[in-house]
Design an enzyme around this catalytic site. Structure first.
Site, mmCIF file in Angstrom:
data_model
loop_
_atom_site.group_PDB
_atom_site.id
_atom_site.type_symbol
_atom_site.label_atom_id
_atom_site.label_comp_id
_atom_site.label_asym_id
_atom_site.label_seq_id
_atom_site.Cartn_x
_atom_site.Cartn_y
_atom_site.Cartn_z
ATOM 1 N N TYR A 191 -1.844 -1.496 10.182
ATOM 2 C CA TYR A 191 -2.007 -1.819 8.683
ATOM 3 C C TYR A 191 -0.843 -1.018 7.917
ATOM 4 O O TYR A 191 -0.142 -1.837 7.125
ATOM 5 C CB TYR A 191 -3.218 -0.931 8.044
ATOM 6 N N SER A 244 1.029 -1.303 0.041
ATOM 7 C CA SER A 244 0.034 0.052 -0.102
ATOM 8 C C SER A 244 0.915 1.318 0.022
ATOM 9 O O SER A 244 2.083 1.204 0.486
ATOM 10 C CB SER A 244 -0.852 0.038 1.179
#
Ligand SMILES: NC(=O)c1ccc[n+]([C@@H]2O[C@H](COP(=O)([O-])OP(=O)(O)OC[C@H]3O[C@@H](n4cnc5c(N)ncnc54)[C@H](O)[C@@H]3O)[C@@H](O)[C@H]2O)c1
Length: 252
Positions: free
Chosen positions: A158, A144
């Site tokens: 995350y 990401s």
């Protein structure tokens, strides 16, 4: 652009990016195996394509994954390409408050790592022996943009897990290059999938407004990049990361 891989396993295969990528490869005539904890979202694709199959698995249950994927390989159906796309981005605690590093119990941290990091490593670990035996394999790990920026709305677990995926990508790439196996990562920016719908439309519109290419990304934007990394045009790319973000971030 030729893609030698014939059997492509996609984890998180029934999420937004997974379904878009699965459909793309199915249209190319590849055998596509979608692995997800819930496979309902793939029912329409399954009706339309007889070269797509689903495996329902909780990827955080590593023993169950070992058994099921072990059986798949033993049946002679070992995938020659892997997309590690399963991801979990819980943003709110049980009171609806955004997770902060100081409010996050270790049990929650570990549960997120089990999906976002451990499951991807486990899948590589399980599929590599057959790729090595065939002297061919292609792996794409979906990380990401958050790994580079610290995350916009994404909490620290995350962000940390996605940064770990970038390191894991290089760590595996260096060990398997000699077997003609490439391992690369993709950092999506803001892609229009169920994952981003846990924040308001206003937040996503604000993201879109900041993107030089003027829109959120689509699953197909990511699928095209995966296809490139699986193709002979990327035969000399390994251990690298491609940013698929419409220019949202152009930092070092
Ligand atoms: N959408 C974005 O803007 C964006 C941005 C950066 C990175 N990503 C990454 O892209 C990947 C795909 O995300 P998406 O946008 O398609 O999200 P999504 O939520 O639509 O799909 C994620 C899929 O992973 C599956 N999954 C989660 N935990 C699982 C588990 N324990 N076992 C099996 N399956 C599990 C979910 O069921 C879901 O189908 C993820 O790794 C995500 O972190 C997405």
């Amino acid at each position: 652009m030729d893609i030698r891989a014939q059997r492509i396993l996609i984890t998180g295969g029934c999420g937004g990016i997974g379904l878009g990528t699965g459909e793309y490869f199915a249209k190319l005539g590849k055998q596509v195996i979608l692995v997800d904890r819930s496979t309902e979202a793939a029912s329409d694709l399954m009706r339309r394509f007889d070269n797509i199959s689903c495996i329902e698995l909780d990827l955080a249950d590593h023993a169950a994954v070992d058994r099921r994927i072990g059986a798949l390989i033993a049946s002679g159906e070992a995938p020659d390409a892997l997309v590690n796309g399963a991801g979990w981005s819980p943003k709110y605690d049980e009171d609806g408050k955004t997770w902060k590093p100081w409010t996050m119990p270790m049990s929650h941290w570990s549960a997120v790592m089990a999906v976002n990091v451990d499951a991807s490593f486990n899948m590589c670990r399980l599929l590599l022996p057959s790729m090595i035996a065939n002297n061919y394999g292609r792996i794409v790990n979906i990380a990401s943009l958050a790994a580079r920026t610290g995350g916009g709305v994404a909490p620290v677990h995350y962000v940390t897990g996605k940064a770990a995926i970038l390191g894991m990508t290089k760590g595996i790439a260096k060990d398997v290059g000699q077997y003609n196996i490439t391992v690369n990562a993709i950092n999506p920016g803001r892609i229009d999938t169920p994952m981003i719908r846990d924040v308001s439309d206003e937040v996503n519109a604000a993201y879109a407004a900041r993107i030089p290419l003027g829109r959120l990304g689509t699953p197909l934007d990511v699928a095209h990049t995966i296809a490139y990394l699986f193709s002979d045009h990327a035969d000399y790319l390994t251990g690298t990361t491609i940013e698929v973000n419409g220019g949202l971030f152009m930092g070092p």
